[in-house]
Design an enzyme around this catalytic site. Structure first.
Site, PDB file in Angstrom:
ATOM      1  N   THR A   1      55.548  58.742  72.300  1.00  0.00           N
ATOM      2  CA  THR A   1      55.255  59.710  71.239  1.00  0.00           C
ATOM      3  C   THR A   1      56.470  60.535  70.845  1.00  0.00           C
ATOM      4  O   THR A   1      57.351  60.802  71.683  1.00  0.00           O
ATOM      5  CB  THR A   1      54.153  60.679  71.720  1.00  0.00           C
ATOM      6  OG1 THR A   1      54.038  61.752  70.784  1.00  0.00           O
ATOM      7  CG2 THR A   1      54.494  61.309  73.061  1.00  0.00           C
TER       8      THR A   1
ATOM      9  N   TYR B   1      51.307  66.992  76.957  1.00  0.00           N
ATOM     10  CA  TYR B   1      51.132  65.627  76.445  1.00  0.00           C
ATOM     11  C   TYR B   1      52.491  64.913  76.382  1.00  0.00           C
ATOM     12  O   TYR B   1      52.674  63.821  76.938  1.00  0.00           O
ATOM     13  CB  TYR B   1      50.475  65.679  75.060  1.00  0.00           C
ATOM     14  CG  TYR B   1      50.529  64.381  74.304  1.00  0.00           C
ATOM     15  CD1 TYR B   1      49.977  63.211  74.836  1.00  0.00           C
ATOM     16  CD2 TYR B   1      51.137  64.314  73.045  1.00  0.00           C
ATOM     17  CE1 TYR B   1      50.036  62.020  74.132  1.00  0.00           C
ATOM     18  CE2 TYR B   1      51.197  63.128  72.342  1.00  0.00           C
ATOM     19  CZ  TYR B   1      50.645  61.980  72.890  1.00  0.00           C
ATOM     20  OH  TYR B   1      50.713  60.802  72.195  1.00  0.00           O
TER      21      TYR B   1
END
Ligand code: UDP
Length: 326
Positions: free
Chosen positions: A117, A141
């Site tokens: 990501t 995250y």
């Protein structure tokens, strides 16, 4: 040669499963269906309902199906949740992937594609973010995805494993002709939430902050069409098998769109107003995330040809006409 797709019943995974089958690749899908949807897995793929953390089972599936490559999409993805309840992100994204790799290494699977990501970068120093920018995640995250990338680096140095980490910017859009689209519960992503607000399927959209240091005060993101992401996985897998794939690559469109621009596009294409309220910033959000995807272009020949905001929102709107999207 068989590809094992972990999390293949999820949003990005389901598009990749179809792209691999289109190219005649045998596919085994592993998904625990905690957030995936069984009906998105085509009959041509073999389906195994299992937890990726079940290393013994993963090794057995790989041996039974002569798997030579695994692509992992399974994991927790919500930035806000990762800040409020980080242990679930660490347990699934790190603990689950560590256990998965135990099974893959035991089965001597030589190729691995990892869904990473843009959140690994945190607040960028340079925009668009180059592939070799410093990684400084600002939320759990991003930290979990970076931890797995670091683990994979050490494993690839030590074991017969070649991998690539594909750093997605904002996956968006759909493949309405195949009944594939974005369906999370609860839905936290901007484009489906804006569409659902416009269609009266939810209350007003909450816009997280209009006081960001951006041209219109709302956050800027790089939305990349999920079918373009699927193409990148197919190309990356081929490059891994040729023995010439970089270990990390950005996947974005190089175009930034603000939250207000996304809302404007939804209103324009749907002909409906997006009811909304401007609320406080969401913890963990950086102001701007836009990719330079030079490495994917050079190393893979990847072109995100569908990644205009009009095409992304148009396909997402068409998917929302599907009763499954409700
Ligand atoms: N966003 C928003 N309202 C929502 C969902 C998202 O204002 O209901 C904003 C969010 O703060 C971010 C952008 O839209 O600036 C994209 O968020 P999303 O959750 O879609 O993706 P992320 O960038 O977190 O991966």
């Amino acid at each position: 040669m068989t590809a094992l797709v972990i999390g293949g019943a999820g949003y990005v995974g389901s598009h990749v499963v179809h792209a691999l089958l289109d190219r005649g690749e045998p596919v085994v899908v592993v998904d625990d269906l905690s957030s995936g949807h069984r009906e998105t897995v085509p009959a041509a793929a073999h389906f195994v309902q299992a937890d990726m953390a079940d290393s013994v089972r993963m090794a057995r599936v790989c041996a039974e199906h002569a798997v030579d490559a695994a692509l992992c999409f399974a994991g927790k993805i919500e930035v806000g949740e990762s800040v409020k309840d980080p242990r679930r992100h660490w347990r699934t994204n790190v603990g689950g992937t560590v256990a998965l790799l135990e099974g893959l290494l035991d089965a001597r699977v030589p190729h691995f594609v990892f869904s990473s990501t843009a959140a690994v970068y945190g607040t960028p120093e340079v925009v668009p973010i180059p592939d070799d920018a410093t990684e400084r995640p600002t939320n759990p995250y991003g930290a979990t995805k970076l931890a797995v990338e670091r683990m994979l680096g050490a494993y690839a140095d030590a074991y017969p494993l070649a991998y690539t980490a594909l750093r997605y910017f904002n996956a968006a859009g759909a493949d309405p002709a195949r009944g594939l689209g974005e369906r999370h519960d609860p839905e936290t992503h901007l484009i489906p939430n804006a569409i659902r607000a416009a269609l009266g399927l939810r209350g007003p959209l909450e816009v997280f902050g209009d006081d960001w240091p951006t041209p219109d005060g709302t956050c800027v993101r790089d939305y990349v069409h999920v079918s373009d992401l699927a193409d990148a996985h197919v190309l990356a897998l081929a490059a891994l098998r040729r023995g010439e794939c970089p270990r990390a690559m950005n996947l974005g469109s190089t175009a930034g769109s603000s939250v207000n621009e996304v809302i404007g596009t939804v209103e324009h294409l749907s002909g409906k107003v997006v009811p909304r309220r401007y609320v406080a910033r969401r913890p963990g959000d950086p102001a701007v995330l836009v990719a330079a995807s030079a490495r994917a272009t050079t190393a893979l020949g990847w072109q995100p040809s569908r990644s205009t905001l009009d095409r992304i929102v148009g396909d997402a709107l068409a998917w929302h006409a599907n009763p499954l999207a409700r």
